[in-house]
Design a protein around this motif. Structure first.
Motif, PDB file in Angstrom:
ATOM      1  N   HIS A  30       0.836  -1.204   0.000  1.00  0.00           N
ATOM      2  CA  HIS A  30       0.000   0.000   0.000  1.00  0.00           C
ATOM      3  C   HIS A  30       0.874   1.258   0.000  1.00  0.00           C
ATOM      4  O   HIS A  30       0.621   2.212  -0.738  1.00  0.00           O
ATOM      5  N   TYR A  85      -6.374   3.976  13.282  1.00  0.00           N
ATOM      6  CA  TYR A  85      -7.320   4.514  12.301  1.00  0.00           C
ATOM      7  C   TYR A  85      -6.764   5.814  11.704  1.00  0.00           C
ATOM      8  O   TYR A  85      -6.827   6.040  10.498  1.00  0.00           O
ATOM      9  N   ARG A 151     -10.828  -8.704   1.283  1.00  0.00           N
ATOM     10  CA  ARG A 151     -10.353  -8.135   0.009  1.00  0.00           C
ATOM     11  C   ARG A 151     -10.979  -8.845  -1.194  1.00  0.00           C
ATOM     12  O   ARG A 151     -11.297  -8.203  -2.199  1.00  0.00           O
ATOM     13  N   TRP A 154     -14.756  -7.532  -1.162  1.00  0.00           N
ATOM     14  CA  TRP A 154     -15.069  -6.086  -1.250  1.00  0.00           C
ATOM     15  C   TRP A 154     -13.959  -5.257  -1.899  1.00  0.00           C
ATOM     16  O   TRP A 154     -14.052  -4.029  -1.918  1.00  0.00           O
ATOM     17  N   THR A 156     -11.159  -4.182  -1.003  1.00  0.00           N
ATOM     18  CA  THR A 156     -10.715  -3.040  -0.183  1.00  0.00           C
ATOM     19  C   THR A 156      -9.261  -2.663  -0.459  1.00  0.00           C
ATOM     20  O   THR A 156      -8.828  -1.573  -0.092  1.00  0.00           O
ATOM     21  N   GLU A 157      -8.491  -3.569  -1.098  1.00  0.00           N
ATOM     22  CA  GLU A 157      -7.082  -3.236  -1.370  1.00  0.00           C
ATOM     23  C   GLU A 157      -6.950  -2.102  -2.385  1.00  0.00           C
ATOM     24  O   GLU A 157      -5.900  -1.493  -2.522  1.00  0.00           O
ATOM     25  N   LEU A 159      -8.526   0.769  -2.257  1.00  0.00           N
ATOM     26  CA  LEU A 159      -8.691   2.096  -1.645  1.00  0.00           C
ATOM     27  C   LEU A 159      -7.344   2.814  -1.692  1.00  0.00           C
ATOM     28  O   LEU A 159      -6.322   2.240  -1.309  1.00  0.00           O
ATOM     29  N   SER A 163      -5.650   2.920   4.173  1.00  0.00           N
ATOM     30  CA  SER A 163      -5.185   1.540   4.147  1.00  0.00           C
ATOM     31  C   SER A 163      -6.218   0.637   4.817  1.00  0.00           C
ATOM     32  O   SER A 163      -6.501   0.790   6.007  1.00  0.00           O
ATOM     33  N   ASP A 164      -6.774  -0.307   4.043  1.00  0.00           N
ATOM     34  CA  ASP A 164      -7.739  -1.249   4.629  1.00  0.00           C
ATOM     35  C   ASP A 164      -7.093  -2.063   5.747  1.00  0.00           C
ATOM     36  O   ASP A 164      -7.727  -2.383   6.757  1.00  0.00           O
ATOM     37  N   VAL A 167      -7.118  -0.163   8.987  1.00  0.00           N
ATOM     38  CA  VAL A 167      -8.488  -0.052   9.515  1.00  0.00           C
ATOM     39  C   VAL A 167      -8.883  -1.378  10.198  1.00  0.00           C
ATOM     40  O   VAL A 167      -9.463  -1.383  11.296  1.00  0.00           O
ATOM     41  N   ILE A 168      -8.533  -2.502   9.560  1.00  0.00           N
ATOM     42  CA  ILE A 168      -8.829  -3.824  10.150  1.00  0.00           C
ATOM     43  C   ILE A 168      -8.062  -3.980  11.475  1.00  0.00           C
ATOM     44  O   ILE A 168      -8.618  -4.423  12.488  1.00  0.00           O
TER      45      ILE A 168
END
Length: 405
Positions: A30, A85, A151, A154, A156-157, A159, A163-164, A167-168
């Protein structure tokens, strides 16, 4: 009652290491995508190791004196979730570094505290701790697969403004924070460990074998960062898909659990500490040499050598350090080993990795991977032979010594 405690501590370890495992294996990809240089990516990763150097001063002094351990865990992880976050939504290096550093300064002391909570409450901690600690590795593996599931469903990678992974990690940290308050009350101990405990153990370096062991351990640890930091971008360049990065990298942890469970005891008993550690040192350069083979299946298979390197060298190194230290020096000797490897070795290794990464880039920004991996491979091979030539110690290991592993 005791069985119930073991389950609760198992969940604690699972969550504790899932936070770290959520971001560390693939964040590099990322950061490269949003335009960070190798040195900047290494700077973000270096926050954790810098915090591990400082942790005994922070956690040891605050948690052991001012408040109950489970309260410190709860507060540290809830604040940590907020900071993770904030780190997730940064795209500039400086603010991201400060938020990450804040998170790591809160997180690093909790690594020690989760261990000490177990030791304070378990009846037979020396034997039972290993079985509880393994849930940390299982948490690391599980979160890797959870990220891949998220991922794959959805995307999410993709974004770019956040960074997903972070957030996780923040979500897991919040869960861990709330869960921590349910752990058994663990009152502070007034005579807490001196943060400079490792200085007492410097006398042990007069022993030539112990000195060689510590030097080799330090250098080899610096080279481990070549695996941790850039493997995400490297696997992408070799044809892996981003959604599967974290799951793919769990091969390393799965092998670590298997080696610790089935192989390590047998190896130490059959070939002794010296040869076990030598094989551990050589597993790392072998992995880097296999990384030069332009084939994704070979590279993924090579990830499993992490388990052999880690268990055979680092875990055996712990056992060796315990054998060498007299009873009253044991904690100081372990503190020295952790300071030299987890602290200084990892931190300086991240800076070195970032520097080498930027060195082997083409003008267009592509990394010349085989040249990059030749650096740690060469250094580890040299260290392996230095170890074999000058390290002549092979203390006998008893069943008792192996129980905690």
């Amino acid at each position: 009652k005791m069985g119930n405690l073991k389950i609760r501590f198992g969940i604690m370890m699972f969550l504790q290491y899932a936070i770290w495992g959520a971001w560390t294996t693939a964040l590099g990809a990322h950061l490269e995508k949003i335009g960070f240089s190798g040195s900047e990516i290494a700077g973000i990763y270096g926050c954790m190791w810098l915090s591990c150097i400082l942790a005994p001063f922070i956690g040891g002094q605050v948690a052991d004196r001012l408040m109950q351990s489970q309260q410190f865990l709860g507060i540290a992880h809830i604040l940590g979730a907020f900071l993770l976050y904030q780190t997730a939504i940064q795209t500039e290096f400086a603010p991201m570094w400060w938020y990450m550093m804040g998170h790591c300064l809160l997180y690093a002391p909790t690594l020690v505290l989760t261990n000490s909570i177990c030791f304070r409450h378990l009846g037979n901690a020396d034997e039972e701790f290993g079985k509880i600690r393994v849930w940390g590795a299982i948490g690391w593996i599980a979160i890797g697969w959870i990220v891949t599931f998220i991922r794959s469903n959805w995307q999410t990678e993709n974004l770019t403004d956040m960074s997903d992974l972070l957030v996780i990690a923040a979500a897991v940290s919040a869960i861990m924070g709330v869960y921590s308050f349910s752990l058994p009350k663990t009152k502070p101990i007034k005579d807490s460990q001196d943060p400079l405990a490792f200085i007492k153990a410097f006398g042990m370096l007069k022993d030539r074998n112990f000195l060689i062991f510590m030097l080799v351990a330090f250098v080899v640890t610096t080279e481990m960062q070549f695996y941790y930091i850039p493997t995400g971008p490297f696997l992408l360049d070799m044809g892996a898909t981003e959604a599967w990065l974290t799951a793919t990298k769990t091969v390393a942890q799965i092998s670590e659990v298997l080696v610790l469970t089935f192989l390590l005891h047998v190896a130490i008993k059959k070939i002794g500490i010296r040869w076990t550690m030598f094989i551990g040192i050589m597993a790392w350069p072998l992995r880097y040499l296999l990384f030069m083979v332009p084939s994704l299946p070979v590279i993924v298979a090579a990830l499993s050598l992490h388990g052999i390197g880690y268990a055979f060298f680092m875990v055996t190194g712990n056992i060796y350090t315990n054998k060498k230290a007299s009873d009253d020096m044991r904690a100081s000797a372990q503190a020295l080993f952790i300071f030299a490897t987890w602290g200084m070795g990892n931190y300086l290794g991240t800076l070195f990795t970032g520097y080498v990464w930027d060195t082997f880039k083409t003008p267009s920004g592509e990394t010349i991977w085989w040249q990059f991996f030749l650096v740690p491979a060469t250094l580890c091979i040299i260290m392996g032979f230095v170890f074999l030539a000058f390290f002549r110690d092979d203390p006998k290991v008893t069943e008792e010594d192996l129980k905690g592993v």
